[in-house]
Design an enzyme around this catalytic site. Structure first.
Site, mmCIF file in Angstrom:
data_model
loop_
_atom_site.group_PDB
_atom_site.id
_atom_site.type_symbol
_atom_site.label_atom_id
_atom_site.label_comp_id
_atom_site.label_asym_id
_atom_site.label_seq_id
_atom_site.Cartn_x
_atom_site.Cartn_y
_atom_site.Cartn_z
ATOM 1 N N ASP A 181 0.809 -1.217 0.000
ATOM 2 C CA ASP A 181 0.000 0.000 0.000
ATOM 3 C C ASP A 181 0.843 1.268 0.000
ATOM 4 O OD1 ASP A 181 -2.836 1.153 0.397
ATOM 5 O OD2 ASP A 181 -1.701 2.111 2.022
ATOM 6 N N ASP A 182 2.076 1.174 0.483
ATOM 7 C CA ASP A 182 2.921 2.374 0.579
ATOM 8 C C ASP A 182 4.297 2.087 -0.021
ATOM 9 O OD1 ASP A 182 3.634 4.974 1.206
ATOM 10 O OD2 ASP A 182 4.270 4.467 3.245
ATOM 11 N N LEU A 183 4.303 1.681 -1.291
ATOM 12 C CA LEU A 183 5.566 1.375 -1.961
ATOM 13 C C LEU A 183 6.290 2.680 -2.272
ATOM 14 C CD1 LEU A 183 7.371 -0.837 -3.122
ATOM 15 C CD2 LEU A 183 6.150 -0.587 -5.292
ATOM 16 N N ASN A 203 10.843 2.507 1.817
ATOM 17 C CA ASN A 203 10.423 1.166 2.213
ATOM 18 C C ASN A 203 11.102 0.078 1.384
ATOM 19 O OD1 ASN A 203 8.774 1.959 4.306
ATOM 20 N ND2 ASN A 203 6.975 2.196 2.998
ATOM 21 N N ARG A 247 3.145 4.951 -7.987
ATOM 22 C CA ARG A 247 3.320 5.495 -6.639
ATOM 23 C C ARG A 247 4.803 5.559 -6.280
ATOM 24 N NH1 ARG A 247 -0.032 5.698 -2.044
ATOM 25 N NH2 ARG A 247 1.112 5.833 -0.078
#
Length: 280
Positions: free
Chosen positions: A191-193, A197, A233
């Site tokens: 969800d938060d690539l 991370n 993203r």
């Protein structure tokens, strides 16, 4: 291993059934009213050897020769300005369903799936859901990935030296792309690539971390293009980091190498499936 839950004074501990070797950290979590989930306890007892910030503070600590990371679940966006860390239940669902649908349980379960699939991500140790009739707060402990740095740290040209650990080349970008493709081929949605991370160790191995709100996507209607949105993203995060740090060693050529590695891995997987499909 089986995912278990234990209620300690309305703190539900999520963990694996310990094997015969007996995980000391898990046993201490279950027997000592969970102080290892408390940053103040870790700090006061000199267990913390590193702290990191992202969406929230992360505490790197050692307990019984096991290196772990403690992370609290924080709310983001507009809601987070008024409600920092409390998540509301669906009151129509039973307690077990509420627990299994919590952010902490979902991430623990997904990390367990990644471990079983041998994907490069942290191994889950335990999670805590602090329960009330309205909702919950939550924390998670994972194993550390030793001798790693984030991709943003690796790309910071202001810290470059002649040491090999700072070298950035096409091979690195190809490996980043291949690693992301490996997750996508297993239908794993991050969800938060973003560039923070993605971790790299001293051997050049690539890992993804922070799978909060991540999930396995299987033939979801109207969600066929999720891998491309995930990549979009990531590109936005690189461009954002570039505006924050003019020393960031990132260019459109680097992105093209990442995409090249990604497509190579995807195409290789498709060829393998086609070959298997032709076998009698």
């Amino acid at each position: 291993m089986t995912i278990k839950t234990k209620n300690i004074n309305n703190h539900y501990i999520i963990y694996h059934q310990p094997d015969q070797t007996k995980n000391t950290l898990i046993n201490d979590l279950l027997e000592n009213t969970t102080p290892l989930f408390e940053p103040d306890y870790l700090l006061d007892n000199n267990k913390v050897y590193k702290q990191a910030t992202g969406r929230g503070q992360a505490y790197f600590f050692k307990h019984s020769n096991q290196d772990c990371v403690l992370r609290h679940f924080w709310r983001g966006g507009l809601v987070g300005k008024f409600n920092k860390d409390f998540y509301f239940w669906n009151p129509l669902k039973n307690k077990q369903t509420q627990l299994q649908e919590s952010r902490a349980y979902q991430e623990f379960s997904l990390l367990d799936t990644l471990r079983q699939s041998e994907l490069p991500a942290p191994k889950p140790v335990a999670a805590r859901i602090s329960y009330s009739w309205l909702g919950y707060r939550a924390d998670i402990i994972t194993e550390t990935l030793p001798n790693t740095q984030s991709l943003v740290e690796r790309l910071d040209a202001s810290t470059y030296s002649q040491a090999s650990q700072h070298q950035v080349n096409d091979s690195l970008w190809l490996n980043v792309g291949k690693t992301i493709a490996k997750f996508h081929q297993h239908n794993i949605y991050h969800d938060d690539l973003n560039a923070n991370n993605i971790l790299i160790d001293q051997q050049g191995n690539i890992y993804l971390i922070d799978f909060d709100k991540g999930r396995v996507i299987n033939n979801e209607v109207g969600n066929d293009n999720w891998p491309q949105r995930n990549l979009d993203r990531l590109l936005r995060s690189f461009n954002k980091e570039k505006t924050k740090n003019t020393h960031l060693d990132f260019s459109s050529d680097n992105w093209q190498q990442l995409l090249k590695g990604y497509k190579q891995y995807i195409n290789k997987g498709q060829e393998k499936r086609q070959t298997l499909g032709r076998q009698p």
